[in-house]
Design a protein around this motif. Structure first.
Motif, PDB file in Angstrom:
ATOM      1  N   ASN A 155      12.480   2.623   4.436  1.00  0.00           N
ATOM      2  CA  ASN A 155      12.808   2.397   3.031  1.00  0.00           C
ATOM      3  C   ASN A 155      13.666   3.522   2.464  1.00  0.00           C
ATOM      4  O   ASN A 155      14.665   3.282   1.776  1.00  0.00           O
ATOM      5  CB  ASN A 155      11.518   2.264   2.220  1.00  0.00           C
ATOM      6  N   ILE A 156      13.281   4.764   2.762  1.00  0.00           N
ATOM      7  CA  ILE A 156      14.039   5.918   2.248  1.00  0.00           C
ATOM      8  C   ILE A 156      15.424   5.964   2.869  1.00  0.00           C
ATOM      9  O   ILE A 156      16.420   6.234   2.189  1.00  0.00           O
ATOM     10  CB  ILE A 156      13.254   7.218   2.521  1.00  0.00           C
ATOM     11  N   LEU A 157      15.508   5.672   4.165  1.00  0.00           N
ATOM     12  CA  LEU A 157      16.807   5.671   4.844  1.00  0.00           C
ATOM     13  C   LEU A 157      17.733   4.616   4.243  1.00  0.00           C
ATOM     14  O   LEU A 157      18.920   4.872   4.010  1.00  0.00           O
ATOM     15  CB  LEU A 157      16.604   5.411   6.338  1.00  0.00           C
ATOM     16  N   ALA A 158      17.197   3.441   3.972  1.00  0.00           N
ATOM     17  CA  ALA A 158      18.015   2.341   3.457  1.00  0.00           C
ATOM     18  C   ALA A 158      18.431   2.536   2.003  1.00  0.00           C
ATOM     19  O   ALA A 158      19.461   2.005   1.572  1.00  0.00           O
ATOM     20  CB  ALA A 158      17.247   1.023   3.596  1.00  0.00           C
ATOM     21  N   GLU A 198       3.508   3.224  -3.489  1.00  0.00           N
ATOM     22  CA  GLU A 198       2.852   3.033  -2.193  1.00  0.00           C
ATOM     23  C   GLU A 198       1.872   4.168  -1.900  1.00  0.00           C
ATOM     24  O   GLU A 198       0.788   3.942  -1.351  1.00  0.00           O
ATOM     25  CB  GLU A 198       3.902   2.950  -1.079  1.00  0.00           C
ATOM     26  N   LEU A 199       2.259   5.399  -2.263  1.00  0.00           N
ATOM     27  CA  LEU A 199       1.362   6.535  -2.049  1.00  0.00           C
ATOM     28  C   LEU A 199       0.101   6.403  -2.902  1.00  0.00           C
ATOM     29  O   LEU A 199      -1.006   6.732  -2.454  1.00  0.00           O
ATOM     30  CB  LEU A 199       2.088   7.839  -2.377  1.00  0.00           C
ATOM     31  N   TYR A 218       2.438   3.085   7.586  1.00  0.00           N
ATOM     32  CA  TYR A 218       3.080   3.413   6.319  1.00  0.00           C
ATOM     33  C   TYR A 218       4.236   4.393   6.521  1.00  0.00           C
ATOM     34  O   TYR A 218       5.303   4.246   5.914  1.00  0.00           O
ATOM     35  CB  TYR A 218       2.092   4.001   5.318  1.00  0.00           C
ATOM     36  N   LEU A 219       4.054   5.401   7.372  1.00  0.00           N
ATOM     37  CA  LEU A 219       5.124   6.356   7.654  1.00  0.00           C
ATOM     38  C   LEU A 219       6.383   5.645   8.124  1.00  0.00           C
ATOM     39  O   LEU A 219       7.499   5.949   7.681  1.00  0.00           O
ATOM     40  CB  LEU A 219       4.678   7.340   8.744  1.00  0.00           C
TER      41      LEU A 219
END
Length: 269
Positions: free
Chosen positions: A99-102, A121-122, A92-93
């Motif tokens: 995802n956050i980078l994109a 997701e969390l 998941y990490l």
């Protein structure tokens, strides 16, 4: 009908780890009644337990995702080391980092946007593991220079560095290792706030007076004490990890470290 504030939504999310949208809906449906909203989510099978905010989230990992001149470092906490080292948590990490980078841009703190992207997701992870998960912080670098990172202890400590000038991958890796090991607070002495320097001078003066040094000598001794202090707190001045008789700025004068971040899981922010 009661006004539903962002703070109310956050509080409900902290207590249940349900998604932001689900929390808002629950509060709307219950006219802002927190306890009723918790029951609403539990009945819907979204909240697994009440008041998860009371659980300690001291475990977790730091992770870094890099794509060219863009990088994101994030810290996600959980309750136990067992979950932190679970293969699914680690998967998941990696997924969250990409995802956050994109889906973020620019430089600096992107925690708010990261929470937006990852809340569902969390919540799903919470349901899977029965432990509270917190995306505690996320930091983004965007540069035309070089980026390097290092994760120590499987993600217990994470370092991210931006560099310019003359360097290679091995040197930047060693800079990251040095930062992980010696925890500098600043890159160079020019970054140290004036009030911090004055405070250190006051301490140094008091120490010298305690040692019985004459007042007339103290002003001559203090600059040396401050320079010694710089070797403790400044990356460029610290004894280099592979040569403690020298320093980064002396050994690699054409390397410029533009910025760095060093995070340890659960550390005070």
């Amino acid at each position: 009908m009661a006004a539903i504030t962002a703070q109310m939504v956050k509080e409900l999310r902290d207590k249940t780890d349900a998604g932001m949208g689900e929390c808002k809906k629950a509060l709307v449906e219950t006219d802002g009644n927190m306890e009723a909203a918790i029951d609403y989510l539990r009945k819907a099978g979204i909240a697994k337990a009440e008041n998860r905010a009371e659980k300690a989230t001291k475990e977790g990992k730091v992770f870094v995702a890099v794509d060219g001149g863009n990088a994101v470092m994030l810290e996600i906490l959980c309750e136990t080391d067992f979950v932190a080292n679970n293969e699914k948590f680690i998967e998941y990490l990696e997924k969250a980092g990409k995802n956050i980078l994109a889906n973020t841009t620019g430089n600096g703190d992107v925690t708010e946007k990261a929470l937006e992207l990852e809340s569902e997701e969390l919540a799903a992870l919470f349901t899977k593991f029965g432990e509270k998960m917190i995306l505690r912080r996320a930091l983004r670098y965007e540069t035309a220079g070089g980026i390097a990172y290092y994760l120590h202890g499987g993600g217990k400590v994470g370092v991210m560095v931006e560099a310019e000038g003359e360097y290679d991958a091995e040197l930047l890796k060693n800079v990251c290792l040095h930062i992980a090991a010696f925890s500098p607070r600043f890159i160079c002495s020019c970054e140290v706030p004036a009030e911090m320097i004055e405070h250190e001078k006051e301490i140094g003066r008091a120490q010298l007076l305690e040692q019985g040094k004459p007042e007339a000598m103290i002003d001559k001794i203090l600059p040396g004490k401050i320079n010694k202090w710089y070797t403790e707190i400044c990356l460029n001045d610290q004894p280099w990890i592979h040569d403690d008789k020298s320093s980064l700025k002396k050994l690699f004068p054409k390397l410029q470290i533009k910025r760095f971040a060093r995070w340890a899981v659960g550390q005070e922010i």
